[in-house]
Design a protein around this motif. Structure first.
Motif, PDB file in Angstrom:
ATOM      1  N   ALA A  55       0.561   0.310   6.777  1.00 26.12           N
ATOM      2  CA  ALA A  55      -0.029  -1.265   6.266  1.00 26.12           C
ATOM      3  C   ALA A  55      -1.531  -0.930   6.020  1.00 26.12           C
ATOM      4  N   SER A  56      -2.132  -0.408   7.076  1.00 24.70           N
ATOM      5  CA  SER A  56      -3.434  -0.525   7.165  1.00 24.70           C
ATOM      6  C   SER A  56      -4.103   0.465   6.125  1.00 24.70           C
ATOM      7  N   GLN A  57      -3.323   1.405   5.605  1.00 23.07           N
ATOM      8  CA  GLN A  57      -3.800   2.362   4.554  1.00 23.07           C
ATOM      9  C   GLN A  57      -3.506   1.534   2.951  1.00 23.07           C
ATOM     10  N   GLU A  58      -2.531   0.888   3.123  1.00 20.69           N
ATOM     11  CA  GLU A  58      -2.059  -0.168   1.763  1.00 20.69           C
ATOM     12  C   GLU A  58      -2.935  -0.831   1.576  1.00 20.69           C
ATOM     13  N   PHE A  59      -3.563  -1.621   2.715  1.00 22.50           N
ATOM     14  CA  PHE A  59      -4.548  -2.995   2.525  1.00 22.50           C
ATOM     15  C   PHE A  59      -5.934  -2.439   2.775  1.00 22.50           C
ATOM     16  N   GLN A  60      -6.214  -1.416   2.611  1.00 22.33           N
ATOM     17  CA  GLN A  60      -7.716  -0.787   2.912  1.00 22.33           C
ATOM     18  C   GLN A  60      -8.801  -1.813   2.179  1.00 22.33           C
TER      19      GLN A  60
END
Length: 64
Positions: A55-60
């Protein structure tokens, strides 16, 4: 003790329950049960960690 509270606070109920199970088993000298609960906790933790990282990569773009 240090894992149960934070897990409960952010809705990671299964991790909180497993943390409590480990504590109780240790207090009752049921070390095999504590180790089994720890292994389950570790598997669940790894799943949660993977999802958070994804999730953190997708919403960076939101975080920067």
């Amino acid at each position: 003790y240090s894992l149960k509270g934070p897990c409960s606070s952010i809705g990671l109920t299964q991790l909180a329950l497993l943390s409590a199970e480990i504590t109780k088993a240790g207090e009752e000298d049921r070390w095999d049960d504590a180790m089994n609960a720890y292994k389950r906790l570790r598997r669940n933790y790894d799943l949660v960690k993977g999802q958070v990282e994804k999730a953190s990569q997708e919403f960076q773009w939101v975080l920067t």
